[in-house]
Design a protein around this motif. Structure first.
Motif, PDB file in Angstrom:
ATOM      1  N   MET A 276      50.627  43.252  66.727  1.00  0.00           N
ATOM      2  CA  MET A 276      50.894  44.663  66.984  1.00  0.00           C
ATOM      3  C   MET A 276      50.649  44.956  68.467  1.00  0.00           C
ATOM      4  N   ASP A 277      51.618  45.618  69.136  1.00  0.00           N
ATOM      5  CA  ASP A 277      51.433  45.931  70.541  1.00  0.00           C
ATOM      6  C   ASP A 277      50.458  47.098  70.699  1.00  0.00           C
ATOM      7  N   GLN A 278      49.962  47.271  71.910  1.00  0.00           N
ATOM      8  CA  GLN A 278      48.931  48.269  72.185  1.00  0.00           C
ATOM      9  C   GLN A 278      49.414  49.684  71.896  1.00  0.00           C
ATOM     10  N   GLU A 279      50.667  49.979  72.215  1.00  0.00           N
ATOM     11  CA  GLU A 279      51.200  51.326  72.002  1.00  0.00           C
ATOM     12  C   GLU A 279      51.258  51.667  70.510  1.00  0.00           C
ATOM     13  N   THR A 280      51.745  50.727  69.693  1.00  0.00           N
ATOM     14  CA  THR A 280      51.806  50.951  68.251  1.00  0.00           C
ATOM     15  C   THR A 280      50.406  51.124  67.669  1.00  0.00           C
ATOM     16  N   ALA A 281      49.454  50.310  68.157  1.00  0.00           N
ATOM     17  CA  ALA A 281      48.077  50.403  67.680  1.00  0.00           C
ATOM     18  C   ALA A 281      47.480  51.776  67.976  1.00  0.00           C
ATOM     19  N   GLN A 282      47.751  52.306  69.152  1.00  0.00           N
ATOM     20  CA  GLN A 282      47.216  53.619  69.517  1.00  0.00           C
ATOM     21  C   GLN A 282      47.817  54.727  68.659  1.00  0.00           C
ATOM     22  N   ILE A 283      49.119  54.612  68.376  1.00  0.00           N
ATOM     23  CA  ILE A 283      49.786  55.614  67.532  1.00  0.00           C
ATOM     24  C   ILE A 283      49.205  55.597  66.125  1.00  0.00           C
ATOM     25  N   LEU A 284      49.043  54.386  65.569  1.00  0.00           N
ATOM     26  CA  LEU A 284      48.501  54.277  64.224  1.00  0.00           C
ATOM     27  C   LEU A 284      47.044  54.708  64.161  1.00  0.00           C
ATOM     28  N   PHE A 285      46.302  54.468  65.212  1.00  0.00           N
ATOM     29  CA  PHE A 285      44.895  54.878  65.220  1.00  0.00           C
ATOM     30  C   PHE A 285      44.759  56.392  65.179  1.00  0.00           C
ATOM     31  N   SER A 286      45.681  57.082  65.856  1.00  0.00           N
ATOM     32  CA  SER A 286      45.595  58.549  65.893  1.00  0.00           C
ATOM     33  C   SER A 286      46.370  59.205  64.755  1.00  0.00           C
ATOM     34  N   GLU A 287      47.495  58.596  64.322  1.00  0.00           N
ATOM     35  CA  GLU A 287      48.346  59.222  63.304  1.00  0.00           C
ATOM     36  C   GLU A 287      48.237  58.570  61.923  1.00  0.00           C
ATOM     37  N   GLY A 288      47.716  57.359  61.878  1.00  0.00           N
ATOM     38  CA  GLY A 288      47.638  56.642  60.618  1.00  0.00           C
ATOM     39  C   GLY A 288      46.641  57.251  59.644  1.00  0.00           C
ATOM     40  N   ALA A 289      46.845  56.962  58.364  1.00  0.00           N
ATOM     41  CA  ALA A 289      45.947  57.460  57.325  1.00  0.00           C
ATOM     42  C   ALA A 289      44.769  56.498  57.138  1.00  0.00           C
ATOM     43  N   VAL A 290      43.734  56.991  56.462  1.00  0.00           N
ATOM     44  CA  VAL A 290      42.542  56.194  56.193  1.00  0.00           C
ATOM     45  C   VAL A 290      42.238  56.254  54.702  1.00  0.00           C
ATOM     46  N   LEU A 291      41.997  55.091  54.112  1.00  0.00           N
ATOM     47  CA  LEU A 291      41.559  55.017  52.719  1.00  0.00           C
ATOM     48  C   LEU A 291      40.106  54.568  52.725  1.00  0.00           C
ATOM     49  N   VAL A 292      39.219  55.456  52.285  1.00  0.00           N
ATOM     50  CA  VAL A 292      37.788  55.145  52.226  1.00  0.00           C
ATOM     51  C   VAL A 292      37.415  54.819  50.788  1.00  0.00           C
ATOM     52  N   LEU A 293      36.814  53.652  50.589  1.00  0.00           N
ATOM     53  CA  LEU A 293      36.384  53.212  49.261  1.00  0.00           C
ATOM     54  C   LEU A 293      34.871  52.982  49.301  1.00  0.00           C
ATOM     55  N   LEU A 294      34.141  53.772  48.555  1.00  0.00           N
ATOM     56  CA  LEU A 294      32.685  53.697  48.570  1.00  0.00           C
ATOM     57  C   LEU A 294      32.164  52.817  47.441  1.00  0.00           C
ATOM     58  N   ASP A 295      31.110  52.071  47.729  1.00  0.00           N
ATOM     59  CA  ASP A 295      30.359  51.289  46.729  1.00  0.00           C
ATOM     60  C   ASP A 295      31.162  50.163  46.091  1.00  0.00           C
ATOM     61  N   VAL A 296      32.162  49.627  46.789  1.00  0.00           N
ATOM     62  CA  VAL A 296      32.927  48.499  46.239  1.00  0.00           C
ATOM     63  C   VAL A 296      32.053  47.238  46.310  1.00  0.00           C
ATOM     64  N   PRO A 297      31.838  46.547  45.176  1.00  0.00           N
ATOM     65  CA  PRO A 297      30.977  45.353  45.186  1.00  0.00           C
ATOM     66  C   PRO A 297      31.567  44.243  46.048  1.00  0.00           C
ATOM     67  N   PRO A 298      30.728  43.526  46.789  1.00  0.00           N
ATOM     68  CA  PRO A 298      31.216  42.383  47.575  1.00  0.00           C
ATOM     69  C   PRO A 298      31.899  41.360  46.663  1.00  0.00           C
TER      70      PRO A 298
END
Length: 367
Positions: free
Chosen positions: A1-23
């Protein structure tokens, strides 16, 4: 992934947070899967759009893996979706996460960042090509009511006891001998838990219209166009909804490991391939259908293709009919040429010859 795409995804991308998932839990999104570590808390930089999240619990010893479960979700730009692992059910749920906790996570994304894995963007283009017809209305109409897709059907036993099962067994024995195909009355009766089944389109058993003439009955018993059009019109959605369902079924069986989805995929592909009249009436749909089949067949692993998809020669015989119908249906030149190019591609890759007519109505293998 190029730097420009990474920056766009970091600011515009979604986040899925999963709590307490066992290792050690098997976790995946789209075409990417991992075993979670002790610090895992989710995935960041998810491109907006529809994605498939899936997971399998592991036993305490780490050797046994539970059947796969998953869900489709339409991520919005900058969205933070928070879910939690239910240790009792060994499942991911939205329950147990307070609004206060969600707001705290949303306001502290930077602190959470080091515990999040980055979405593997290198496979995103492939994912889009395999799901471009799965719109949100398609997704919502097909997902189970409980929103969870399980590789193994979930059953519940009808209420009964030893006495009632014994009485049923006596009644059955008095009437006749139980065949091997009948349910044993001594066992509990099992039904699928309501709300857990994928809501696939029901393909009508009757293949011709009410009041059809003998010639129409003969025609539509061979040509599936009546059934295809009926399904398209019954959805009250754009005609390419049916393509979204084919893709949905494909992802559910290939990634979700759901056998019922494989059966639905076969039914829909065969129905569309044998709808000669519909090919001329819906050229745009069939133009997309050819592209969709190209990507799906390309994506099936060679050993999987040989062992499952080609069993009983399903796909090769179905495609033989499809190419034959293409050349005789009066379809647009553009769709015809795309279909013939697709045929040539399959012949080159799998050494199938679709030009030779056989009594068994199936292609031969070119040595």
């Amino acid at each position: 992934m190029d730097q420009e795409t990474a920056q766009i995804l970091f600011s515009e991308g979604a986040v899925l947070v999963l709590l307490d998932v066992p290792p050690g839990t098997e976790f995946g999104i789209d075409y990417n899967a991992w075993n979670t570590g002790p610090n895992f808390k989710g995935v960041k930089m998810i491109p907006p759009g529809i994605h498939f999240v899936y997971y399998s619990a592991r036993s305490g010893r780490g050797s046994d893996v539970a059947p796969r479960s998953g869900f489709f979700y339409n991520f919005k730009a900058k969205e933070v979706l928070v879910k939690k692992w239910d240790r009792l059910q060994e499942d991911i749920t939205s329950g147990g996460v307070s609004q206060e906790e969600v707001e705290r996570i949303q306001s502290n994304k930077k602190e959470l960042d080091r515990y999040l894995g980055a979405y593997p963007y290198e496979s995103y283009k492939k994912w889009v090509s395999m799901t471009n017809h799965i719109t949100e209305p398609v997704m919502e109409s097909l997902q189970p009511i409980n929103k969870t897709i399980c590789s193994v059907a979930q059953f519940v036993s009808e209420r009964s006891d030893t006495k009632t099962r014994k009485e049923d067994a006596i009644k059955t024995t008095d009437k006749t001998t139980v065949s091997h195909d009948d349910d044993d009355p001594r066992l509990p009766k099992m039904d699928t838990i309501p709300g857990t089944q994928i809501r696939f389109s029901e393909i009508p058993k009757k293949k011709y219209p009410e009041g059809a003439t003998p010639s129409e009955i003969t025609k539509y018993s061979i040509d599936s166009s009546y059934v295809t059009v009926k399904i398209i019109q019954s959805k009250n959605l754009p005609s390419n909804h049916i393509l979204g369902e084919v893709q949905f079924a494909f992802i559910c069986f290939l990634i979700g490991q759901t056998y019922d989805a494989f059966e639905q995929w076969k039914l829909l592909v065969h129905m569309l391939c044998t709808s000669e009249e519909a090919m001329a009436d819906y050229p745009a749909l069939y133009n997309e259908f050819i592209s969709m089949l190209h990507f799906q067949i390309k994506d099936i692993p060679e050993d999987f293709f040989i062992d499952i998809v080609s069993r009983n020669n399903f796909l090769t015989s179905t495609l033989q009919l499809f190419f034959s119908n293409l050349e005789s249906s009066g379809i647009s030149e553009n769709v015809l040429q795309r279909g013939l190019k697709f045929r040539d591609n399959l012949t080159k890759r799998f050494k199938w010859d679709f030009t030779t007519e056989l009594d068994e109505d199936a292609p031969v293998v070119v040595e």
